[in-house]
Design an enzyme around this catalytic site. Structure first.
Site, PDB file in Angstrom:
ATOM      1  N   GLU A  78       0.823  -1.218   0.000  1.00  0.00           N
ATOM      2  CA  GLU A  78       0.000   0.000   0.000  1.00  0.00           C
ATOM      3  C   GLU A  78       0.857   1.269   0.000  1.00  0.00           C
ATOM      4  OE1 GLU A  78      -3.101   0.175  -1.154  1.00  0.00           O
ATOM      5  OE2 GLU A  78      -3.760  -1.226   0.384  1.00  0.00           O
ATOM      6  N   HIS A  97      -2.349   2.970   8.373  1.00  0.00           N
ATOM      7  CA  HIS A  97      -3.459   2.259   7.716  1.00  0.00           C
ATOM      8  C   HIS A  97      -3.704   0.949   8.451  1.00  0.00           C
ATOM      9  CE1 HIS A  97      -5.941   0.000   5.076  1.00  0.00           C
ATOM     10  NE2 HIS A  97      -4.972  -0.836   4.754  1.00  0.00           N
ATOM     11  N   HIS A  99      -7.022  -2.192   9.590  1.00  0.00           N
ATOM     12  CA  HIS A  99      -8.350  -2.755   9.329  1.00  0.00           C
ATOM     13  C   HIS A  99      -9.123  -2.770  10.644  1.00  0.00           C
ATOM     14  CE1 HIS A  99      -6.308  -5.019   5.751  1.00  0.00           C
ATOM     15  NE2 HIS A  99      -6.426  -3.732   5.539  1.00  0.00           N
ATOM     16  N   HIS A 160     -12.613  -2.084   2.815  1.00  0.00           N
ATOM     17  CA  HIS A 160     -11.197  -2.376   3.007  1.00  0.00           C
ATOM     18  C   HIS A 160     -10.707  -2.022   4.415  1.00  0.00           C
ATOM     19  CE1 HIS A 160      -6.802  -1.753   1.454  1.00  0.00           C
ATOM     20  NE2 HIS A 160      -6.844  -2.240   2.667  1.00  0.00           N
TER      21      HIS A 160
HETATM   22 ZN   LIG Z   1      -5.369  -2.727   4.036  1.00  0.00          ZN
END
Ligand SMILES: [Zn+2]
Length: 225
Positions: A78, A97, A99, A160
């Site tokens: 990413e 980032h 989840h 996501h």
């Molecule tokens: Zn991710």
């Protein structure tokens, strides 16, 4: 702000990784974190490892356009998103980032989180926009998220996860925590049978608080009519 000390940048990334993992915001090898140096180079987490158990030698040092300067591990898939955000907003020094489950569940709704469920939400986060779905690791996903990095404190990534940014890694992490906490409170409100937001008058007062703290990003979430 950006980092002047490589040691501090790396230390902050490792600590953020530990906290993300400890709080259950990442499972398995999920998530990625980066820090930007004042010379524009970026330290980032590798792919394929638990972010809770990283060591300094796993981190990758990159140019602003993604060429590897130091490190033997493969950088996060990413990374394009991180670099796009730093390009768009040079005042940022850290990006996280994850989840985080409540935020990610809400992101599957494909809509902005714009409700003033708590004082912290209204003051620290404001509105949390939702970046439209694009394949993970794609330039399109990077583009979809980066458009928010000047006016907002982070965004949801549809189907996501969540991403937050700040003057350093710690501020980016705090914003992820605030975002997740906000969505959890919203879920609890749903369980109570009523989502009772702050009133518009209360939000007027909190605008003053935001101004006092010098918070200019995030915008104003919706209150109770
Ligand atoms: Zn991710």
């Amino acid at each position: 702000m950006s980092y002047t000390s490589h040691e501090q940048a790396k230390k902050d990334i490792l600590e953020a990784g530990r906290r993300l993992y400890a709080r259950g915001y990442v499972a398995a090898n999920d998530g990625n974190i980066s820090a930007r140096m004042e010379d524009g180079t970026v330290w980032a987490t590798p792919t394929g490892v638990s972010k809770g158990f990283m060591t300094e030698d796993m981190l990758v040092h990159l140019t602003a356009d993604g060429k590897v300067l130091e490190g033997s591990w493969k950088v996060s898939s990413e990374i394009a998103l991180h670099l796009a955000v730093y390009r768009e907003n040079p005042s940022l020094g850290g990006l996280v980032h994850s989840h985080a489950p409540a935020g990610t569940a809400f992101a599957s709704q494909g809509r902005d989180f714009d409700m003033a469920v708590s004082i912290e939400t209204a003051v620290q986060m404001g509105v949390i926009p939702c970046a439209p779905y694009a394949v993970t690791g794609s330039p399109k996903l990077a583009e979809n998220a980066a458009v928010y990095c000047k006016e907002y404190n982070g965004c949801l990534l549809e189907h996501h996860g969540v991403v937050t940014w700040g003057k350093d890694v710690e501020q980016a992490l705090f914003r992820t925590e605030c975002l997740e906490h906000t969505v959890i409170m919203y879920e609890h409100m749903l369980g109570l049978g009523e989502v009772r937001l702050l009133s518009e008058e209360q939000l007027d007062e909190l605008d003053t608080v935001r101004a006092k703290f010098g918070i200019t990003t995030g915008g104003r979430p919706k209150g109770r009519a």
